[in-house]
Design a protein around this motif. Structure first.
Motif, short mmCIF file in Angstrom:
data_model
loop_
_atom_site.label_atom_id
_atom_site.label_comp_id
_atom_site.label_asym_id
_atom_site.label_seq_id
_atom_site.Cartn_x
_atom_site.Cartn_y
_atom_site.Cartn_z
N CYS A 29 0.84 -1.21 0.00
CA CYS A 29 0.00 0.00 0.00
C CYS A 29 0.87 1.25 0.00
CB CYS A 29 -0.96 -0.01 1.19
SG CYS A 29 -0.25 0.49 2.76
N ARG A 30 0.29 2.31 -0.48
CA ARG A 30 1.03 3.58 -0.58
C ARG A 30 1.51 4.05 0.80
NH1 ARG A 30 4.53 6.15 -2.85
NH2 ARG A 30 4.25 8.37 -3.15
N GLY A 31 0.71 3.83 1.85
CA GLY A 31 1.12 4.22 3.20
C GLY A 31 2.38 3.51 3.64
N CYS A 32 2.50 2.21 3.36
CA CYS A 32 3.72 1.47 3.73
C CYS A 32 4.89 1.90 2.85
CB CYS A 32 3.49 -0.04 3.65
SG CYS A 32 2.57 -0.67 5.09
N PRO A 108 8.10 -14.13 4.04
CA PRO A 108 6.70 -13.70 4.06
C PRO A 108 5.76 -14.77 3.51
CG PRO A 108 8.08 -11.93 3.28
CD PRO A 108 8.96 -13.15 3.36
N SER A 109 4.63 -14.91 4.16
CA SER A 109 3.64 -15.90 3.74
C SER A 109 2.48 -15.26 2.98
CB SER A 109 3.09 -16.64 4.96
OG SER A 109 2.52 -15.71 5.87
N ARG A 110 2.42 -13.94 3.02
CA ARG A 110 1.29 -13.24 2.40
C ARG A 110 1.77 -11.91 1.84
NH1 ARG A 110 -2.27 -13.78 6.47
NH2 ARG A 110 -1.77 -11.86 7.53
N SER A 111 1.14 -11.49 0.74
CA SER A 111 1.42 -10.19 0.12
C SER A 111 0.08 -9.49 -0.07
CB SER A 111 2.12 -10.39 -1.22
OG SER A 111 2.32 -9.17 -1.88
N VAL A 112 -0.05 -8.27 0.45
CA VAL A 112 -1.32 -7.55 0.38
C VAL A 112 -1.15 -6.21 -0.34
CG1 VAL A 112 -2.25 -8.68 2.44
CG2 VAL A 112 -1.02 -6.52 2.68
N TRP A 113 -2.26 -5.69 -0.80
CA TRP A 113 -2.36 -4.42 -1.55
C TRP A 113 -1.49 -4.44 -2.80
CZ3 TRP A 113 -6.41 -1.58 -1.04
CH2 TRP A 113 -7.13 -1.68 0.16
N GLU A 114 -1.53 -5.56 -3.51
CA GLU A 114 -0.78 -5.66 -4.76
C GLU A 114 -1.35 -4.76 -5.84
OE1 GLU A 114 0.82 -9.11 -6.30
OE2 GLU A 114 1.52 -9.86 -4.37
N GLU A 131 -5.92 -6.28 -2.72
CA GLU A 131 -6.15 -5.29 -1.68
C GLU A 131 -5.86 -5.97 -0.35
OE1 GLU A 131 -10.07 -3.89 -2.59
OE2 GLU A 131 -9.36 -2.77 -4.32
N GLY A 132 -6.57 -5.61 0.69
CA GLY A 132 -6.37 -6.26 1.97
C GLY A 132 -6.68 -7.73 1.90
N ARG A 133 -6.42 -8.44 2.97
CA ARG A 133 -6.57 -9.89 2.96
C ARG A 133 -8.01 -10.37 2.80
NH1 ARG A 133 -5.22 -11.30 9.21
NH2 ARG A 133 -6.57 -9.74 10.11
#
Length: 140
Positions: A29-32, A108-114, A131-133
């Motif tokens: 995400c843009r925030g991260c 990492p096991s998960r990637s979000v906000w692709e 997006e989110g999970r």
């Protein structure tokens, strides 16, 4: 049981963890991206009860991409964001993987906000979310 120490650049703010993280997540995400100054952030999530925090932190609360509050905690001396709190992990704490001593955290096991991922970042993970999970998954 594995103990790990995560700390800011000047070592004033540090967290000691016990055991393994219950999740390691990449967020695009843009925030991260803005929080890290990098194309994505990576956090290791531990139960709050398995963490001991020492030192002083300042907080900055922003609205996350999901619309929920995202509370960043950073060192008031060197500015390093060490950890964060989010309603998606009510009994947990996200700790910036780059703040840990050593390199033995799980991949990492998960990637979000692709949906906000830079096109040149290649993702080998199976559990990928636009997006989110709770949003749509990335189809291979």
């Amino acid at each position: 049981m594995t103990n790990r120490i995560a700390h800011c650049h000047c070592r004033q703010l540090q967290i000691t963890t016990i055991g393994e993280p219950y999740a390691v997540v990449m967020c695009h995400c843009r925030g991260c991206q803005q929080r890290t100054g990098a194309p994505f952030g990576v956090g290791a999530y531990f139960k709050l009860d398995d963490c001991s925090i020492a030192g002083t932190s300042k907080q900055y609360v922003r609205t996350g991409a999901s619309g929920s509050p995202f509370e960043n905690r950073f060192c008031p001396d060197c500015g390093t964001t060490v950890y964060w709190l989010t309603p998606f992990h009510p009994d947990g704490i996200g700790i910036a993987t780059g703040c840990f001593d050593g390199n033995d955290l799980p991949v990492p096991s998960r990637s979000v906000w692709e949906s906000e991922r830079h096109h040149w970042v290649d993702m080998p993970l199976q559990d990928r979310w636009l997006e989110g999970r709770n949003g749509p998954k990335v189809e291979d």
